[in-house]
Design an enzyme around this catalytic site. Sequence first.
Site, PDB file in Angstrom:
ATOM      1  CB  ALA A 163      -0.896   0.002   1.244  1.00 49.96           C
TER       2      ALA A 163
ATOM      3  CE  LYS B 202      13.222   6.894  13.705  1.00 51.86           C
ATOM      4  NZ  LYS B 202      13.853   6.648  12.445  1.00 51.86           N
TER       5      LYS B 202
ATOM      6  CB  VAL C 279      16.889   0.695  18.133  1.00 48.87           C
ATOM      7  CG1 VAL C 279      18.042   1.348  18.880  1.00 48.87           C
ATOM      8  CG2 VAL C 279      15.591   0.882  18.894  1.00 48.87           C
TER       9      VAL C 279
ATOM     10  N   GLY D 236      19.013   1.219  12.823  1.00 47.51           N
ATOM     11  CA  GLY D 236      18.924   0.755  11.434  1.00 47.51           C
ATOM     12  C   GLY D 236      19.246  -0.717  11.277  1.00 47.51           C
TER      13      GLY D 236
ATOM     14  N   GLY E 111      21.281  14.345   1.542  1.00 49.59           N
ATOM     15  CA  GLY E 111      20.034  13.610   1.756  1.00 49.59           C
ATOM     16  C   GLY E 111      19.987  12.878   3.086  1.00 49.59           C
TER      17      GLY E 111
ATOM     18  CD  GLU F  54      13.695  12.846   7.265  1.00 49.44           C
ATOM     19  OE1 GLU F  54      12.865  13.142   6.393  1.00 49.44           O
ATOM     20  OE2 GLU F  54      14.255  11.740   7.315  1.00 49.44           O
TER      21      GLU F  54
ATOM     22  CG  ASP G  37      15.957   9.649  15.109  1.00 52.42           C
ATOM     23  OD1 ASP G  37      14.975   9.008  14.687  1.00 52.42           O
ATOM     24  OD2 ASP G  37      17.133   9.245  15.000  1.00 52.42           O
TER      25      ASP G  37
ATOM     26  CE  LYS H 287      16.910   6.059  15.392  1.00 49.56           C
ATOM     27  NZ  LYS H 287      17.878   6.815  14.581  1.00 49.56           N
TER      28      LYS H 287
ATOM     29  N   GLY I 221      19.280   4.050   6.050  1.00 56.22           N
ATOM     30  CA  GLY I 221      19.503   3.656   4.663  1.00 56.22           C
ATOM     31  C   GLY I 221      18.589   2.513   4.268  1.00 56.22           C
TER      32      GLY I 221
HETATM   33  N1  HSE Z   1      17.192  10.087  10.870  1.00 57.61           N
HETATM   34  C1  HSE Z   1      17.874   8.980  11.457  1.00 57.61           C
HETATM   35  C2  HSE Z   1      19.352   9.294  11.574  1.00 57.61           C
HETATM   36  C3  HSE Z   1      17.779   7.712  10.668  1.00 57.61           C
HETATM   37  O1  HSE Z   1      19.817  10.328  11.099  1.00 57.61           O
HETATM   38  O2  HSE Z   1      20.036   8.477  12.146  1.00 57.61           O
HETATM   39  C4  HSE Z   1      16.576   6.906  10.929  1.00 57.61           C
HETATM   40  O3  HSE Z   1      16.434   6.559  12.264  1.00 57.61           O
END
Ligand code: HSE
Length: 436
Positions: free
Chosen positions: A43, A105, A132, A134, A187, A190, A201, A205, A302
């Site tokens: 979806a 997370k 947590v 990646g 990139g 965000e 963030d 985690k 990633g």
């Molecule tokens: N935005 C996070 C970071 C990656 O820069 O580590 C995804 O958790």
Amino acid sequence: MKPINVGLLGIGIVGGGTFAVLARNQEEIARRAGCVIAMKMVADKDLERARGIVGKRAIVTADANDVVSHPDIDIVVELIGGTTVAKDLILKALANGKHVVTANKALLAQHGNEIFAAAQKKDVMVAFEAAVGGGIPIVKALREGLTANRIEWIAGIINGTSNFILSEMRDKGASFQDALKEAQRRGYAEADPTFDIEGVDAAHKLTIMAAIGFGIPMQFKAAYTEGISKLTQEDIRYAEELGYRIKLLGITKRKDKGIELRVHPTLIPERRLIANVEGVMNAILVKGDAVGQTLYYGAGAGAEPTASSVVADLVDVARMLTADPEHRVPHLAFQPDQLSDTPILPMGEVETAYYLRMRVLDRPGVLADITRILADLSISIDAMVQKEPHEGEDRVDIIMLTHLTVEKNVNAAIVKIEKLPVVLGAVTRIRLEELN
Ligand code: HSE
């Protein structure tokens, strides 16, 4: 065993990576899982893009409700992110008796207790390795590999964007703003990078790791969160001269009176392995009473690194489908009725060491005044440096490193020091952890 059917919600970067890894390694994954794990439905609001990735290999829909209520879907993978739509969809999937795999997370840190309770009610699993670090299997390590241990503390570089910015500031002498722009250009960050650079963030985690490390409910609101946006080139240089690197660390420690849960820039000795984690990489140190220190390192974000964790969860869920619910690994590593109500300590009660930098007039008695204030508050000095004044100036930077002390005492000392007429401007305070 019959194939396990998976429905994917959101085929963005990580969703696309998950689709690709599952397709590429399908045979080996089936040999490990004992059954084929088939992506049956996808979806995504962007139907065109989704069809471009999936082709005819799965049913594509713009309505995620189709997936969470489809009778043929066994596991729903939520990769939409956010805490609104994703929450509703996960709760619906659970109510429909589907297992859930998520990388979300923010959602787990804020609403995990409700989500796990809903899963428990329906005897289904919620797996979240990708939430947590990646691709680093830290959830697996904490919940299973270290299960013999009483976890004493966890400290991690768990936001790649801010670690990249700090690396750029140290290696290239870039300002915070320029390093942030470079992260955006590549990139990593965000468009609105607040969650990355302000420690939010990382706090999400850390909240999850504290819960599974200590067997406590998710308590994101109690986490102390301070980012890297106020760090200056000067502090990075001075820290380096003293043998330290500054990293954004998420730290959670078990103490007699409660649990410390905090994210902030931290000086760490440059000789520690974790001090040398550069760029967007993540690393997490876990100290267990039996094992001692263990270190987990890898890509924290990633497409395919995160997909590696998502697919590992799919295999875990596939293997456990036929197990009695009480024989599965509990969501938070400890049995749900065995969670502890140990409080999260307020920041004032946290004990750590400090780097203090202040600009003062170069006059007799200045140091005596400052050290008297510190002594009166039982703060012991570990090291001190006075920088040369710039030519023609009578003001100098003084940097002090303290021994372990309680944060409220340092706060009180800073208020008093800033009131001294010979002290110019604010005192910079950065916490310091020896990690030994
Ligand atoms: N935005 C996070 C970071 C990656 O820069 O580590 C995804 O958790």
